[in-house]
Scaffold this motif. Structure first.
Motif, PDB file in Angstrom:
ATOM      1  N   ASN A   1       0.997  -1.098   0.005  1.00  0.00           N
ATOM      2  CA  ASN A   1       0.138  -0.048   0.044  1.00  0.00           C
ATOM      3  C   ASN A   1       0.805   1.190  -0.007  1.00  0.00           C
TER       4      ASN A   1
ATOM      5  N   GLU B   1       2.305  -0.231   7.643  1.00  0.00           N
ATOM      6  CA  GLU B   1       0.879  -0.193   7.485  1.00  0.00           C
ATOM      7  C   GLU B   1       0.540  -0.789   8.936  1.00  0.00           C
TER       8      GLU B   1
ATOM      9  N   CYS C   1      -8.384   4.414   4.922  1.00  0.00           N
ATOM     10  CA  CYS C   1      -9.662   3.642   4.539  1.00  0.00           C
ATOM     11  C   CYS C   1     -10.614   4.709   4.172  1.00  0.00           C
TER      12      CYS C   1
ATOM     13  N   ALA D   1      -7.377  -2.799   9.713  1.00  0.00           N
ATOM     14  CA  ALA D   1      -7.564  -3.079   8.274  1.00  0.00           C
ATOM     15  C   ALA D   1      -6.124  -3.490   7.647  1.00  0.00           C
TER      16      ALA D   1
ATOM     17  N   LYS E   1      -5.666  -7.241   8.361  1.00  0.00           N
ATOM     18  CA  LYS E   1      -6.623  -8.069   7.546  1.00  0.00           C
ATOM     19  C   LYS E   1      -6.159  -8.188   6.185  1.00  0.00           C
ATOM     20  N   GLY E   2      -5.795  -7.149   5.569  1.00  0.00           N
ATOM     21  CA  GLY E   2      -5.269  -7.125   4.147  1.00  0.00           C
ATOM     22  C   GLY E   2      -4.036  -7.891   4.029  1.00  0.00           C
TER      23      GLY E   2
ATOM     24  N   GLN F   1      -4.397 -11.636   4.177  1.00  0.00           N
ATOM     25  CA  GLN F   1      -5.107 -12.201   2.870  1.00  0.00           C
ATOM     26  C   GLN F   1      -4.041 -12.271   2.094  1.00  0.00           C
TER      27      GLN F   1
ATOM     28  N   GLN G   1      -9.706  -7.213  -4.214  1.00  0.00           N
ATOM     29  CA  GLN G   1      -8.593  -6.055  -3.997  1.00  0.00           C
ATOM     30  C   GLN G   1      -9.251  -4.882  -3.174  1.00  0.00           C
TER      31      GLN G   1
ATOM     32  N   CYS H   1     -10.825  -4.244  -0.249  1.00  0.00           N
ATOM     33  CA  CYS H   1     -11.157  -5.098   0.927  1.00  0.00           C
ATOM     34  C   CYS H   1     -12.037  -3.980   1.611  1.00  0.00           C
TER      35      CYS H   1
ATOM     36  N   TYR I   1     -13.487   0.823   3.268  1.00  0.00           N
ATOM     37  CA  TYR I   1     -12.973  -0.098   2.293  1.00  0.00           C
ATOM     38  C   TYR I   1     -11.327   0.465   2.124  1.00  0.00           C
TER      39      TYR I   1
ATOM     40  N   ASN J   1      -7.540  -0.542   0.239  1.00  0.00           N
ATOM     41  CA  ASN J   1      -6.492  -1.524  -0.860  1.00  0.00           C
ATOM     42  C   ASN J   1      -5.767  -2.411   0.055  1.00  0.00           C
ATOM     43  N   LYS J   2      -5.718  -3.716  -0.305  1.00  0.00           N
ATOM     44  CA  LYS J   2      -5.288  -4.692   0.651  1.00  0.00           C
ATOM     45  C   LYS J   2      -3.786  -4.816  -0.092  1.00  0.00           C
TER      46      LYS J   2
END
Length: 324
Positions: free
Chosen positions: A133, A197, A204, A218, A221-222, A225, A286, A288, A319, A321-322
């Motif tokens: 990111n 990050e 977000c 966030a 989580k990203g 994944q 993408q 997330c 929302y 970007n992961k």
């Protein structure tokens, strides 16, 4: 031009796995790595012109779609900066097949294991940094520490597994040392390369794309994944190919072409990655999302900031970007 396309929106429905698979199959096309720098720059210019409705007269829809493909394959979605060609997801098939094929072929000695794990994790570190990111910058010191930690963990894991299995497992099971090391290293490499990050949170936004604040949850989580996706990406090639090689290597015709064993494994990995790169990238959206009720419980301070930024009306979901 007959009908204008939405240049900043995907061509497929990314809410479904099939839609995401088609999108990533399109955007991770390895052939885009062979395109010249000038062509990439021209593609970016055309995308920017089209966004403003100022594209040259006579520009066709096909030209715009191809420019969009080149732009999305080579430029970072957050910063708009051109990515290093070796760090692009479109380079995962050629780069991954060469390195993974070598890891699967040269697994018998500790020296070879250490060397190829170092090469692989150096490549992964570049990919992770390139696809981070971009709104969460990482310092040079953090970058060096992350790189050394990730490559060291991969090499130590590989050597440790090999030493453990040497007297306890058959040569067949020793073929799985590279995958065990890669899976373990991914769990270290990606979080370390994207540590800023996790430490500071990532931007977000609400459903309309308006920035509402930052969240560490966030980021976690990203990144989680992405770790799962990367392990899934390499799993079929590194788990199935050893079985195939174990079965065919004893045949006389294979014994006569030992010098081709490495190229055969490289091509085999390439076949798997051609499907698995877009498939793994498609596992999770993408863009997330995370529920703000979770943030309210585990990140109350950030939730309050979001509440202030949203004039007291925090959306149910935010929302981000992961990354890839």
């Amino acid at each position: 031009m007959s009908e204008r396309i939405k240049i900043d929106e995907p061509l497929w429905d990314l809410s479904t796995f099939v839609g995401r698979f088609k999108h990533f199959l399109w955007v991770t096309d390895p052939r885009t790595c062979l395109v010249s720098e000038k062509t990439l720059d021209d593609a970016k210019i055309l995308v920017e012109q089209y966004r403003k409705g100022l594209e040259p007269p006579g520009t066709s829809t096909e030209q715009v779609i191809y420019a969009k493909k080149l732009y999305e394959s080579a430029f970072h979605p957050d910063s708009g900066e051109k990515q290093n060609v070796f760090g692009r997801m479109s380079f995962q098939v050629p780069g991954g097949m060469a390195i993974t094929g070598a890891m699967l072929q040269f697994y018998r000695t500790s020296t070879a294991v250490v060397f190829w794990q170092w090469v692989n994790q150096s490549f992964n570190a570049l990919v992770n940094y390139t696809n981070r990111n971009a709104k969460s910058p990482i310092s040079t010191n953090q970058l060096v520490i992350a790189y050394v930690s990730a490559t060291s963990s991969a090499m130590l894991t590989a050597v440790g597994y090999k030493a453990f299995l040497a007297k306890r497992a058959s040569p067949f099971f020793q073929r799985y040392v590279p995958f065990a090391a890669v899976a373990a290293a991914n769990c270290v490499n990606i979080p370390l390369m994207r540590q800023t990050e996790i430490i500071g949170g990532i931007d977000c936004s609400d459903e309309k794309g308006n920035l509402v604040g930052q969240s560490k949850l966030a980021a976690i989580k990203g990144i989680t994944q992405v770790v799962v996706s990367r392990i899934v990406m390499c799993a079929p090639g590194m788990l199935i190919l050893p079985v195939i090689m174990e079965r065919i290597e004893p045949y006389p015709w294979m014994q006569r072409i030992k010098f081709l064993h490495a190229p055969i494994q490289v091509m085999g990995v390439g076949c798997f990655l051609s499907f698995m790169v877009p498939a793994a990238c498609s596992l999770f959206p993408q863009r997330c999302s995370i529920s703000t009720s979770i943030l309210q419980k585990f990140e109350p301070a950030e939730y309050e900031k979001m509440k202030q930024n949203c004039n007291g009306k925090v959306p149910e979901k935010i929302y981000f970007n992961k990354g890839l």
